[in-house]
Design an enzyme around this catalytic site. Structure first.
Site, PDB file in Angstrom:
ATOM      1  CB  SER A 237       4.774  -1.633  12.243  1.00 15.64           C
ATOM      2  OG  SER A 237       4.371  -0.276  12.416  1.00 15.64           O
TER       3      SER A 237
ATOM      4  CG  ASN B 142      -1.724   1.202   1.428  1.00 17.19           C
ATOM      5  OD1 ASN B 142      -1.795   2.043   0.528  1.00 17.19           O
ATOM      6  ND2 ASN B 142      -2.347   1.328   2.588  1.00 17.19           N
TER       7      ASN B 142
ATOM      8  CD  GLU C  87      -3.237   5.538   6.584  1.00 16.14           C
ATOM      9  OE1 GLU C  87      -3.177   5.587   5.341  1.00 16.14           O
ATOM     10  OE2 GLU C  87      -2.352   5.003   7.289  1.00 16.14           O
TER      11      GLU C  87
ATOM     12  N   GLY D 109       2.091   2.342  10.834  1.00 15.13           N
ATOM     13  CA  GLY D 109       3.051   3.429  10.681  1.00 15.13           C
ATOM     14  C   GLY D 109       3.692   3.877  11.987  1.00 15.13           C
TER      15      GLY D 109
ATOM     16  CE  LYS E 245      -0.324   3.309   4.695  1.00 14.36           C
ATOM     17  NZ  LYS E 245      -0.303   3.448   6.142  1.00 14.36           N
TER      18      LYS E 245
ATOM     19  CG  HIS F 270      -6.017   1.960   4.990  1.00 12.51           C
ATOM     20  ND1 HIS F 270      -5.631   2.917   5.900  1.00 12.51           N
ATOM     21  CD2 HIS F 270      -4.987   1.085   4.889  1.00 12.51           C
ATOM     22  CE1 HIS F 270      -4.410   2.625   6.324  1.00 12.51           C
ATOM     23  NE2 HIS F 270      -3.999   1.524   5.734  1.00 12.51           N
TER      24      HIS F 270
ATOM     25  CD  GLU G 222      -3.765  -2.435   7.243  1.00 12.32           C
ATOM     26  OE1 GLU G 222      -2.664  -2.674   6.741  1.00 12.32           O
ATOM     27  OE2 GLU G 222      -4.393  -1.388   7.034  1.00 12.32           O
TER      28      GLU G 222
HETATM   29  P1  PGA Z   1       2.546   0.296   7.748  1.00 13.12           P
HETATM   30  O1  PGA Z   1       1.110   0.516   7.020  1.00 13.12           O
HETATM   31  O2  PGA Z   1       3.112  -0.982   7.186  1.00 13.12           O
HETATM   32  O3  PGA Z   1       3.359   1.513   7.341  1.00 13.12           O
HETATM   33  O4  PGA Z   1       2.288   0.241   9.193  1.00 13.12           O
HETATM   34  C1  PGA Z   1       0.249  -0.557   6.772  1.00 13.12           C
HETATM   35  C2  PGA Z   1      -1.030  -0.048   6.153  1.00 13.12           C
HETATM   36  O5  PGA Z   1      -1.494   1.036   6.540  1.00 13.12           O
HETATM   37  O6  PGA Z   1      -1.640  -0.696   5.280  1.00 13.12           O
END
Ligand code: PGA
Length: 256
Positions: free
Chosen positions: A215, A11, A99, A175, A13, A97, A169
């Site tokens: 992460s 992803n 976000e 993140g 982003k 997601h 997640e």
């Molecule tokens: P990350 O993000 O690996 O940077 O924690 C995962 C995601 O948001 O899909």
């Protein structure tokens, strides 16, 4: 050997211009473009789908998007439909997601409409679910994951469910560098599997892939991917660099 082939999805982003995205895709293709023992998907921003799609041509790596609108077309300024994604040869789409849930106030009902629209257009949804830190601390993790899973899948038929990928997640792990422990992750993955058994029966539930996201990195991936119900990863930060993404694919191949 599991019933389910491991899936590693990147992803990206809101990162990379289309030229930078195409270069990253080319590096990934050069390293693992012929891989067939792991399914690989990259999800660049909409503006890079075309360029990345071209870079992936002739490889086994699939293209995905990060979002879509449920309607087929119309007055939805700034939005993108499933048909538009299909026309650029996207095969997957990330939906719900955290976000999008947090910053854009997406509800389970809206995410469900997207899931149904994606499936109708033969796009495979990667439906994201997961609890916030406050929800985990108040003991609501399973309740939150249950609501998001059941409402996200409302109306998805037995014929369609094996085209759906679920991504667990935990919001507090995205993140932040705070990865869920393997026990925490496996507990929720097994719980999601049990929900799928209730909704679709044992045989179909065993075919649905449940990814972990938050992460995930080459250092923690082998242990996570060895868990019975962890069928791959949805990778943010570590997917932005070819070397770490390729290492994750190699870990998934070893975990089989
Ligand atoms: P990350 O993000 O690996 O940077 O924690 C995962 C995601 O948001 O899909």
């Amino acid at each position: 050997m599991s019933l389910r082939k491991k899936l590693i999805a990147g992803n990206w982003k809101m990162n990379k211009t289309s030229a930078d995205a195409a270069s990253l895709a080319e590096e990934i293709v050069a390293a693992v473009g012929k891989t067939t023992d792991v399914d690989i998907v990259v999800c660049p921003p909409f503006t890079s789908l075309d360029a990345v799609g071209k870079a992936l041509e002739g490889s086994s790596i699939k293209l995905g998007a990060q979002n879509m609108h449920p309607e087929a077309s119309g007055a939805y300024t700034g939005e993108i439909s499933a048909a538009m994604l299909r026309s650029l040869f996207a095969g997957y789409v990330i939906l719900g997601h955290s976000e999008r849930r947090t910053y854009f106030k997406e509800t389970d009902a809206f995410i469900n409409q997207k899931t149904l629209a994606a499936l109708k257009s033969e796009l495979k949804p990667i439906l994201c679910v997961g609890e916030t830190l406050a929800e985990r601390e108040s003991g609501d993790t399973l309740k939150v994951v249950q609501t998001q899973t059941e409402q996200g899948l409302e109306g998805v038929s037995k014929e369609q469910i094996t085209s759906v990928v679920i991504a667990y997640e935990p919001v507090w792990a995205i993140g932040t560098g705070k990865v869920a422990t393997t026990e925490q992750a496996q507990e929720v993955h097994a719980f999601i599997r049990s929900l799928l058994v209730k909704l679709y029966g044992e045989a179909l539930a065993q075919k649905v892939r449940i990814l972990y996201g938050g992460s995930m990195k080459p250092a923690n991936a082998p242990e996570l991917l060895a868990q019975k119900d962890i069928d791959g990863g949805l990778i943010g930060g570590a997917a932005l660099e070819a070397r770490s993404f390729v290492d994750l694919i190699k870990s998934a191949a070893v975990a089989g």
